[in-house]
Design an enzyme around this catalytic site. Structure first.
Site, PDB file in Angstrom:
ATOM      1  N   ARG A  80      -6.763   1.119  12.699  1.00  0.00           N
ATOM      2  CA  ARG A  80      -5.396   1.398  12.251  1.00  0.00           C
ATOM      3  C   ARG A  80      -5.451   2.480  11.186  1.00  0.00           C
ATOM      4  O   ARG A  80      -6.523   2.765  10.638  1.00  0.00           O
ATOM      5  CB  ARG A  80      -4.719   0.140  11.704  1.00  0.00           C
ATOM      6  CG  ARG A  80      -5.379  -0.463  10.452  1.00  0.00           C
ATOM      7  CD  ARG A  80      -4.511  -1.568   9.882  1.00  0.00           C
ATOM      8  NE  ARG A  80      -5.140  -2.281   8.780  1.00  0.00           N
ATOM      9  CZ  ARG A  80      -5.163  -1.874   7.509  1.00  0.00           C
ATOM     10  NH1 ARG A  80      -4.611  -0.702   7.191  1.00  0.00           N
ATOM     11  NH2 ARG A  80      -5.743  -2.588   6.570  1.00  0.00           N
TER      12      ARG A  80
ATOM     13  N   GLU B 148     -12.244  -4.879   9.608  1.00  0.00           N
ATOM     14  CA  GLU B 148     -12.976  -4.587   8.367  1.00  0.00           C
ATOM     15  C   GLU B 148     -14.475  -4.839   8.480  1.00  0.00           C
ATOM     16  O   GLU B 148     -15.117  -5.299   7.546  1.00  0.00           O
ATOM     17  CB  GLU B 148     -12.377  -5.379   7.192  1.00  0.00           C
ATOM     18  CG  GLU B 148     -10.904  -5.088   6.969  1.00  0.00           C
ATOM     19  CD  GLU B 148     -10.297  -5.846   5.795  1.00  0.00           C
ATOM     20  OE1 GLU B 148     -11.069  -6.516   5.066  1.00  0.00           O
ATOM     21  OE2 GLU B 148      -9.070  -5.770   5.613  1.00  0.00           O
TER      22      GLU B 148
ATOM     23  N   ASN C  66     -10.201   4.826   2.068  1.00  0.00           N
ATOM     24  CA  ASN C  66      -9.051   4.849   1.164  1.00  0.00           C
ATOM     25  C   ASN C  66      -8.947   6.225   0.539  1.00  0.00           C
ATOM     26  O   ASN C  66      -9.935   6.876   0.255  1.00  0.00           O
ATOM     27  CB  ASN C  66      -9.142   3.754   0.113  1.00  0.00           C
ATOM     28  CG  ASN C  66      -8.428   2.486   0.549  1.00  0.00           C
ATOM     29  OD1 ASN C  66      -7.210   2.462   0.690  1.00  0.00           O
ATOM     30  ND2 ASN C  66      -9.187   1.435   0.819  1.00  0.00           N
TER      31      ASN C  66
ATOM     32  N   GLU D 159       0.843  -1.206   0.000  1.00  0.00           N
ATOM     33  CA  GLU D 159       0.000   0.000   0.000  1.00  0.00           C
ATOM     34  C   GLU D 159       0.874   1.251   0.000  1.00  0.00           C
ATOM     35  O   GLU D 159       2.087   1.206   0.139  1.00  0.00           O
ATOM     36  CB  GLU D 159      -0.912   0.031   1.231  1.00  0.00           C
ATOM     37  CG  GLU D 159      -2.367  -0.321   0.973  1.00  0.00           C
ATOM     38  CD  GLU D 159      -3.113   0.717   0.150  1.00  0.00           C
ATOM     39  OE1 GLU D 159      -2.485   1.700  -0.311  1.00  0.00           O
ATOM     40  OE2 GLU D 159      -4.325   0.553  -0.044  1.00  0.00           O
TER      41      GLU D 159
ATOM     42  N   ASN E 167      -4.627   4.079   7.441  1.00  0.00           N
ATOM     43  CA  ASN E 167      -4.737   3.387   6.159  1.00  0.00           C
ATOM     44  C   ASN E 167      -4.790   4.329   4.969  1.00  0.00           C
ATOM     45  O   ASN E 167      -5.797   4.385   4.319  1.00  0.00           O
ATOM     46  CB  ASN E 167      -6.003   2.520   6.143  1.00  0.00           C
ATOM     47  CG  ASN E 167      -6.084   1.623   4.916  1.00  0.00           C
ATOM     48  OD1 ASN E 167      -5.205   0.811   4.697  1.00  0.00           O
ATOM     49  ND2 ASN E 167      -7.139   1.754   4.127  1.00  0.00           N
TER      50      ASN E 167
ATOM     51  N   ASP F 108     -10.006   1.029  -4.141  1.00  0.00           N
ATOM     52  CA  ASP F 108      -8.966   1.139  -3.128  1.00  0.00           C
ATOM     53  C   ASP F 108      -8.335   2.523  -3.243  1.00  0.00           C
ATOM     54  O   ASP F 108      -9.047   3.510  -3.377  1.00  0.00           O
ATOM     55  CB  ASP F 108      -7.963  -0.012  -3.310  1.00  0.00           C
ATOM     56  CG  ASP F 108      -7.257  -0.393  -2.024  1.00  0.00           C
ATOM     57  OD1 ASP F 108      -6.676   0.501  -1.385  1.00  0.00           O
ATOM     58  OD2 ASP F 108      -7.263  -1.583  -1.658  1.00  0.00           O
TER      59      ASP F 108
END
Length: 301
Positions: A104, A125, A151, A23, A106, A201
């Protein structure tokens, strides 16, 4: 460009890392920075030389961004940290969500004013506990809430629009950025059927103001015009594409991070390069990487 030499329809495999959850690609100076969230790794890859370095973070690491003083900032599950590539150290600076230990960090971006924008998400999730934050001279403040997997965000070339993905819902949102950094006029920029097209994403915005979105489970990256119309699709040989960064020696190469997370043994065997880094000609330049000017209200010299 080739390091590992696999080319598929113009898409080239340039680095084999087998990331569980690659990522946060960032083109900075002459190198690509990215992370493997689940394996707590920060990567730096220099395509011109093939040099590849890794550092281990003390917790899940969602992203790294450059600081105004030449250092690096890392977003870990435990909060914001100064990261020093010279000795691999991570110095804790700020707890973002002290009351959400299951979350967390991201994904992130930095705007031209040096403001850091980043998201959080439920590590399991499932809970809609994710938020998007703005970090500037006034501190760290949430600007979007109620999302399971955030995202982005990504910022338009003129700095007036913020894009972010509600990944599980299959929607890409656009918001107007007011002068004070608050958001207004949230609207759906584009939407997909996740069952047939994959999950949106990481988004980025190129130099022409078009939005590129990678699709987890979708085998592709799609490019959208500023009005939300899809204008291009780049297919990759792996299903879980997480985000791209545009840079490279020519300034027009797209580097895509990918993930092996969630693949069954059967699917993993069919995608031996899942988790590797791929490259293709974007046909357009990216926006320059901006440096974080403040951390939790403290200005960086």
């Amino acid at each position: 460009m080739a390091v590992n030499g696999e080319v598929n329809g113009g898409v080239e495999r340039v680095l084999g890392v087998g990331a569980m959850l690659g990522e946060g690609p960032l083109w900075l100076d002459d190198a690509l920075w990215f992370v493997d969230i689940k394996q707590h790794l920060v990567h730096r890859f220099t395509p011109a030389t093939g040099d590849h370095q890794t550092w281990t973070a003390p917790a899940q690491v969602g992203w790294v961004q450059p600081l105004a003083d030449g250092g690096m900032l890392a977003g870990l599950q435990t909060g914001l940290h100064r990261f020093d590539p010279a000795d691999g150290s991570f110095t804790h600076l700020h707890v973002v969500e002290p009351d959400s230990p299951g979350n967390r960090l991201n994904d992130s971006t930095v705007d031209a004013a040096g403001r850091l924008w980043f998201g959080s998400m439920d590590d399991g999730e499932s809970a809609a506990s994710g938020l998007i934050y703005r970090a500037d001279a006034d501190g760290v403040a949430p600007v979007v809430d109620g999302i399971v997997i955030t995202n982005g965000p990504a910022i338009s070339t003129d700095g007036t629009t913020l894009y972010h993905c509600d990944t599980l819902a299959g929607t890409i949102h656009a918001c107007t950025i007011r002068e004070d950094g608050s958001l207004a006029d949230t609207r759906i920029f584009a939407a997909v059927d996740v069952a047939t097209q994959g999950y949106p994403d990481g988004p980025i915005v190129d130099a022409e103001g078009h939005v590129w979105v990678s699709f987890y489970g979708g085998w592709c990256v799609r490019r959208y015009a500023p009005d939300g119309e899809q204008v291009a699709e780049i297919r990759l040989p792996v299903s879980n594409v997480t985000k791209i960064a545009i840079g490279g020696p020519d300034g027009r190469t797209a580097y895509a991070t990918t993930a092996a997370k969630g693949l069954s043994d059967e699917h993993r065997a069919l995608q031996p390069y899942a988790g590797d880094v791929f490259a293709f000609d974007a046909g357009v330049a990216g926006q320059p990487a901006h440096r974080v000017a403040t951390i939790a209200g403290r200005r960086i010299a």
